[in-house]
Design a protein around this motif. Structure first.
Motif, mmCIF file in Angstrom:
data_model
loop_
_atom_site.group_PDB
_atom_site.id
_atom_site.type_symbol
_atom_site.label_atom_id
_atom_site.label_comp_id
_atom_site.label_asym_id
_atom_site.label_seq_id
_atom_site.Cartn_x
_atom_site.Cartn_y
_atom_site.Cartn_z
ATOM 1 N N TYR A 181 0.848 -1.203 0.000
ATOM 2 C CA TYR A 181 0.000 0.000 0.000
ATOM 3 C C TYR A 181 0.880 1.247 0.000
ATOM 4 O O TYR A 181 1.676 1.456 0.908
ATOM 5 C CB TYR A 181 -0.902 -0.072 1.229
ATOM 6 C CG TYR A 181 -1.653 1.180 1.615
ATOM 7 C CD1 TYR A 181 -2.422 1.881 0.698
ATOM 8 C CD2 TYR A 181 -1.612 1.639 2.924
ATOM 9 C CE1 TYR A 181 -3.122 3.006 1.078
ATOM 10 C CE2 TYR A 181 -2.310 2.764 3.319
ATOM 11 C CZ TYR A 181 -3.064 3.453 2.393
ATOM 12 O OH TYR A 181 -3.750 4.565 2.767
ATOM 13 N N VAL A 182 0.774 2.058 -1.059
ATOM 14 C CA VAL A 182 1.569 3.288 -1.186
ATOM 15 C C VAL A 182 0.599 4.456 -1.213
ATOM 16 O O VAL A 182 -0.229 4.547 -2.113
ATOM 17 C CB VAL A 182 2.396 3.285 -2.482
ATOM 18 C CG1 VAL A 182 3.209 4.557 -2.596
ATOM 19 C CG2 VAL A 182 3.307 2.069 -2.538
ATOM 20 N N THR A 183 0.692 5.330 -0.234
ATOM 21 C CA THR A 183 -0.286 6.418 -0.213
ATOM 22 C C THR A 183 0.387 7.778 -0.137
ATOM 23 O O THR A 183 1.582 7.879 0.147
ATOM 24 C CB THR A 183 -1.267 6.243 0.963
ATOM 25 O OG1 THR A 183 -2.388 7.107 0.730
ATOM 26 C CG2 THR A 183 -0.624 6.587 2.288
ATOM 27 N N GLY A 184 -0.380 8.825 -0.419
ATOM 28 C CA GLY A 184 0.148 10.190 -0.379
ATOM 29 C C GLY A 184 0.072 10.887 -1.728
ATOM 30 O O GLY A 184 0.523 12.010 -1.879
ATOM 31 N N GLN B 142 7.728 10.015 -8.631
ATOM 32 C CA GLN B 142 7.959 10.637 -7.320
ATOM 33 C C GLN B 142 9.440 10.815 -6.957
ATOM 34 O O GLN B 142 9.798 11.854 -6.418
ATOM 35 C CB GLN B 142 7.217 9.862 -6.230
ATOM 36 C CG GLN B 142 5.705 9.862 -6.407
ATOM 37 C CD GLN B 142 5.108 11.250 -6.389
ATOM 38 O OE1 GLN B 142 5.497 12.079 -5.590
ATOM 39 N NE2 GLN B 142 4.189 11.523 -7.297
ATOM 40 N N PRO B 143 10.323 9.846 -7.228
ATOM 41 C CA PRO B 143 11.737 10.081 -6.864
ATOM 42 C C PRO B 143 12.305 11.316 -7.558
ATOM 43 O O PRO B 143 13.043 12.098 -6.958
ATOM 44 C CB PRO B 143 12.434 8.811 -7.364
ATOM 45 C CG PRO B 143 11.371 7.775 -7.401
ATOM 46 C CD PRO B 143 10.107 8.504 -7.754
ATOM 47 N N GLU B 447 8.329 16.161 0.926
ATOM 48 C CA GLU B 447 7.993 15.173 1.950
ATOM 49 C C GLU B 447 7.147 14.041 1.369
ATOM 50 O O GLU B 447 7.412 12.860 1.587
ATOM 51 C CB GLU B 447 7.241 15.848 3.098
ATOM 52 C CG GLU B 447 6.978 14.883 4.223
ATOM 53 C CD GLU B 447 6.269 15.510 5.398
ATOM 54 O OE1 GLU B 447 5.595 16.528 5.209
ATOM 55 O OE2 GLU B 447 6.394 14.966 6.502
ATOM 56 N N ASN B 448 6.141 14.425 0.606
ATOM 57 C CA ASN B 448 5.267 13.444 -0.011
ATOM 58 C C ASN B 448 6.031 12.549 -0.966
ATOM 59 O O ASN B 448 5.888 11.338 -0.960
ATOM 60 C CB ASN B 448 4.185 14.192 -0.792
ATOM 61 C CG ASN B 448 2.828 13.743 -0.387
ATOM 62 O OD1 ASN B 448 2.697 12.970 0.538
ATOM 63 N ND2 ASN B 448 1.828 14.221 -1.080
ATOM 64 N N ASN B 540 7.461 7.992 9.307
ATOM 65 C CA ASN B 540 7.202 8.742 8.085
ATOM 66 C C ASN B 540 6.772 10.182 8.364
ATOM 67 O O ASN B 540 7.054 11.092 7.595
ATOM 68 C CB ASN B 540 6.105 8.054 7.277
ATOM 69 C CG ASN B 540 6.688 7.161 6.210
ATOM 70 O OD1 ASN B 540 7.823 7.369 5.783
ATOM 71 N ND2 ASN B 540 5.932 6.168 5.797
ATOM 72 N N SER B 541 6.057 10.374 9.461
ATOM 73 C CA SER B 541 5.550 11.709 9.770
ATOM 74 C C SER B 541 6.577 12.540 10.525
ATOM 75 O O SER B 541 6.536 13.760 10.500
ATOM 76 C CB SER B 541 4.283 11.614 10.618
ATOM 77 O OG SER B 541 3.289 10.949 9.902
#
Lengths: 360, 659
Positions: A181-184, B142-143, B447-448, B540-541
């Protein structure tokens, strides 16, 4: 009044005169202005849909009121809910067309000043979601049933607390497939772009986003395969088929075809409860408790009239690539009351489930 | 092909499409010029009117509006120091100082000209390069976005003026602010303190208006100077001079437009960052940096060329893949569907005429928009020569309403005023504010993207991706250049460390060290508190908050040490503290007036509070008679009723009395 507003008002007036028979007494909304409130900011999916409805609703209300749309966004829709509870007067002149924060209500959030049942609901709109997978997910997916043999794949989501993510995880867990699960991602568009880029292999989206982003770039080009859509289950326990999706099976039909039996168990029950609520309450329209009955009647009649308004149906179908699935008055109220029946076990299961999803 | 290019042009200039284009362009100039309104608001308002139009007319209307908001947004940025839209924030840095020097006309001339050129190049880019761009867009996952964020962050060095240390502190604070709201990957709120306004994070516009515009408003109110410190008779600045400036800097215009195209092309970067990247680029690439921040025309040219060029390119992912890169593009996607058009490869084959008509619309709107502004701009320039007290109430109205349009909650005004206070303290202390904005914008992107990358590629499996490597090399080069450049420049201008505190430093308002103490103490506290609060969060946060809070606290303490040393050096040299920029009593007095606006709004609503403020301010603070104050207040009222109530349909504050 601005020129565009005046044009709109004149158009609404002209159309209204043609369709509404003259009434003996002065209609409630004669010469009045209705403020349609939207609980997300301008330009989002909720806003676009609500403004479209607002544009056509007025001509079905006796008295042809002017309708203006305003946004009251923030906190995942909660600020709009609080405004309707604390500020809006029960005079029939403020009508909410919201994406109601269903899970905030179910899970209970201190920030929400109100409960859904503290409003008079006019109607609700259902929007089903469709799930799809890349065909090149190892070892290759030729047929929808091959999903069960797939190696671990990435399923892209938006936010752990979003119904998109919760339903996606629940349904994959019910099917018993191996996924990461990959979210964001930013909105449904971001989640589907990730599948196009092969960063993720699986995702789900509303009909509008599926038809606008997924079909042209992935389905028609042979990159991805649609699997199933989440259907509402009615009181008799049957799937309510969506007329816009004749070629895609419902989740239950899909499950039956790959496992040879009906889905069951705790996770499935939670999925069904969650999906019924969210799918049927994707958008909801309501007014404050205590709004005069004639106003409520007029508004509910107008919502009913939308279902046979060819012009509205045409515009809606073009914008969202699907026919609107509208539930009215009592039906929506029954749905809202069913929120009370949700037991504490389900609520705690969901809280734990959401938290567990964040861990990986 | 050529036939089609011409026939699609003919379709755009045919009636009624051309009529809608002109109407759209005029509306677009309006949406861009009024702070808080933008192309997004315009799209949302205009979309319903296109339901019944033909495709070419519908896109002429929508894109005509959308194309020029970044042309007219320069008006507020240059003339008032308030960004007209979030795409012209960086224009303030040099545009407003030019207005102060009486050179507003020149700045506007250059800006309008390069906006048109940038817009044309962006549209051509759209028309010419669609077929070859698909692999580029698909390669940026994303990367790559994470690395782009890191690369953009190295721009801090260019945006810091004289002190990289203070620039870093400012950028880290911006990052910290961007974490406010629900964590993108976990179901936990961060730094929201149970205030529901903060659940979705702070909206950008009230923050920017507070940081940049409120301190300038204060300066006008306290000083009662006109915006231009130079009298109208002493300046010969003409709009045409700006055009010559732009032509002289043609190579910069081209580079900035290219930056705009690339930023526009990548979904998710969008308009609020393109101006900063272009500005960072021009500072980084210029040999003589001494006048940036004090009215260098190149600082206007770069962001203004880039922000118009970005728009044509932004259409590409939307139209050809159905990937909307920004909220206005999401609406455009809706408009495509409403017109029965499917985004995708067929927009380049069977529906190519529509795509080309969009390109022509952008071309015509850009030229038309700039042309109209050239015609009327000179009248608006006169604003900068009007006494400050006559400007303050009007600017105040647009400032408060601009912030209010973000979410229409009292939180917008609280954010405006708190960030106004922070902006004032930072301005007095010579702490650059631009890096802070960069941090706010880049924080969520980085961050995301990092969290998704770690999760989608099994940890650091993405690190060897070719574009990631290229971007990493660019980061190293950019950092190395910044350090080398800073060291070289530092050794050239400050031979004796610590003694140059009062020497003019390039790009930085010569600040008193004593004025740095308060903001730096506040920032140190904020960084420490942020890090402490983050300790218990899931990995992660907590990752970014900790990586921001800890170095932020360290750097802020170091900066405090430097400020103390400067203070001691000043005392040793018998220089004293120096005069404060504005008398504190007057500053607090003005702050009280602003709070009174909030108070009266809560009681009686904005439509009474803002005109009342305008009238009373002119009489009490400005010393004008009722014959000026009453018509002025009525003017404010009619702006509120006509623009904000009727056109925008703003959601007013539900006042206690007189709803």
């Amino acid at each position: 009044m601005s020129a565009p507003n005046r044009i709109a008002a004149t158009a609404v007036l002209a159309m209204g005169l043609a369709s509404v028979p003259a009434l003996a007494e002065t209609p409630f909304y004669e010469g009045k202005t209705i403020e349609v409130l939207i609980n997300y900011s301008a330009g989002g999916p909720t806003d676009v849909e609500a403004r479209l409805i607002a544009r056509y609703l007025g001509k079905h209300i006796p008295g042809n009121p002017t309708i203006i749309a305003r946004n009251r966004a923030g906190a995942g829709g909660m600020i709009g809910m609080n405004y309707m509870a604390d500020v809006a007067k029960p005079d029939g002149l403020t009508v909410a067309i919201f994406s109601p924060p269903v899970f905030t209500e179910v899970l209970g959030d201190a920030g929400l000043d109100t409960r859904f049942k503290d409003f008079v609901w006019l109607s609700s709109l259902a929007v089903p979601q469709i799930c799809y997978v890349r065909r090149d997910t190892p070892p290759g997916i030729e047929d929808p049933a091959d999903l069960l043999q797939a190696e671990t794949f990435n399923a892209s989501g938006i936010r752990p607390t979003s119904t998109h993510d919760i339903r996606m995880r629940l349904s994959l867990d019910v099917l018993g497939v191996d996924y990461n699960y990959v979210t964001g991602y930013k909105g449904l568009a971001g989640a589907s772009a990730a599948v196009l880029q092969n960063e993720a292999q699986y995702s789900c989206g509303s009909i509008a986003s599926y038809r606008s982003s997924v079909v042209p770039s992935m389905v028609e080009t042979g990159i991805a395969l649609p699997l199933f859509y989440y259907a509402v289950v009615d009181a008799e326990g049957n799937d309510v088929l969506d007329p816009s999706l004749p070629d895609i099976p419902t989740f239950r039909d899909y499950y039956r075809s790959v496992h040879g039996e009906d889905p069951s168990g705790e996770v499935y029950e939670v999925f069904e409860a969650v999906n019924n609520l969210k799918t049927s309450l994707q958008r909801g329209s309501f007014v404050p408790l205590g709004t005069p009955e004639e106003a409520v009647d007029a508004l509910r009649q107008a919502w009913k009239a939308l279902e046979t308004d060819e012009e509205f149906l045409g515009a809606y179908e073009e914008a969202f690539q699907a026919k609107p699935v509208i539930a009215h008055g009592e039906e929506t109220m029954a749905l809202i009351e069913s929120l009370d029946d949700i037991d504490a076990d389900l609520v705690s299961f969901l809280s734990d489930y959401i938290a567990a999803g964040s861990d990986n | 092909m050529y036939d089609m290019i011409l026939s699609s042009l003919a379709a755009v200039v045919a009636w009624p499409a051309i009529g809608y284009l002109v109407l759209g362009t005029i509306l677009g100039l309006f949406f861009g010029a009024v702070p808080g309104l933008s192309g997004l608001v315009g799209m949302a308002i205009l979309l319903p009117f296109t339901f019944t139009m033909e495709p070419v007319a519908a896109f002429a209307f929508l894109l005509g509006m959308y194309a020029v908001t970044t042309t007219s947004d320069t008006l507020a940025s240059v003339l008032l120091g308030i960004p007209g839209t979030s795409a012209s924030q960086a224009t303030i840095l040099d545009g407003y100082p030019m207005a102060k020097k009486g050179e507003a006309a020149r700045a506007l001339g250059a800006a309008f000209f390069v906006s048109a050129v940038g817009g044309l190049l962006g549209a051509l880019f759209l028309g010419l390069s669609i077929p070859v761009l698909q692999p580029v867009i698909l390669a940026f996952a994303q990367p790559e976005f994470f690395m782009l964020g890191v690369l953009a962050l190295t721009m801090v060095a260019s945006l810091s003026g004289g002190s990289i240390l203070l620039g870093l502190v400012s950028a880290l604070l911006g990052l910290l602010i961007s974490y406010v709201g629900y964590s993108p990957t976990d179901a936990i709120p961060r730094y929201t303190f149970d205030v529901i306004y903060l659940f979705e994070g702070l909206p950008l516009i009230p923050v920017i208006l507070g940081l940049f515009a409120l301190p300038e408003l204060l300066a006008l109110a306290v000083g009662n100077t006109s915006i231009s410190r130079v009298d109208q008779t002493e300046t010969r600045s003409r709009m045409l001079d700006g055009v010559y400036d732009a032509i002289r800097n043609w190579w910069l215009v081209l580079r900035s437009s290219a930056i705009g195209c690339y930023v526009g092309l990548l979904p998710g970067l969008g308009g609020s960052i393109v101006d900063w990247i272009a500005y960072g680029h021009v500072v980084q690439s210029s040999r003589d940096k001494s006048r940036f921040g004090e009215g260098d025309i190149r600082g206007v040219i770069a962001p203004e060329a880039a922000n118009n060029a970005q728009k044509g390119a932004a259409l590409i992912p939307t139209v050809t893949f159905g990937i909307p890169g920004s909220a206005p593009m999401a609406i455009l996607l809706g408009a495509l569907l409403i017109q029965g058009l499917q985004p995708g490869p067929q927009m380049l084959t069977t529906k190519l005429d529509i795509t080309l008509s969009m390109m022509w619309t952008m071309v015509i709107a850009n030229v038309l928009g700039a042309g109209l502004l050239f015609l009327f701009g000179r009248y608006l320039v006169r604003l900068t020569f009007v006494p400050g007290h006559l400007i303050v109430p009007g600017v105040c109205l647009f400032l408060f309403m601009g912030a209010w349009l973000a979410t229409s909650n009292m939180g917008d005004w609280v954010a405006l005023l708190l960030f106004g206070m922070l902006g004032y303290l930072m301005k007095c202390g010579g702490i650059p504010r631009a890096p802070l904005v960069l941090g706010i914008i880049l924080g969520p992107i980085m961050e995301n993207a990092l969290a998704i990358s770690l999760s989608a590629y099994n940890g650091y499996g993405w690190i060897g991706r070719p574009i990631v490597v290229v971007l990493a090399v660019m980061v190293v080069v950019s950092l190395g250049y910044a350090i080398w450049n800073h060291a070289w420049r530092g050794s050239a201008t400050s031979p004796v460390d610590g003694l140059d505190a009062h020497m003019p430093r390039p790009g930085v308002v010569a600040a008193r060290p004593v004025d740095q103490l308060l903001p730096l103490v506040i920032l140190t506290g904020a960084f420490v508190a942020a890090a402490v609060l983050a300790v218990d969060w899931p990995a992660n946060s907590a990752r970014f908050p900790l990586m921001t809070g800890i170095p932020g606290a360290v750097l802020a303490v170091v900066a405090l040490g430097v400020a103390f040393r400067h203070l001691q050096a000043d005392r040793a040299a018998g220089r004293g503290l120096g005069a404060p920029p504005q008398p504190l009593g007057r500053v607090l007095h003005f702050a009280f007036w602003l709070l009174a606006i909030v108070g009266v709004t809560i009681l009686l609503g904005q439509r009474i509070a803002l005109p009342l403020f305008a009238g009373l301010y002119l009489v009490v603070w400005g010393g004008y008679g009722w014959r000026v104050a009453v018509p002025y207040a009525l003017g404010c009222l009619s702006v509120l009723m006509l623009i904000f109530d009727q056109v925008v349909a703003v959601s007013w504050y539900p006042a206690l009395v007189l709803r």
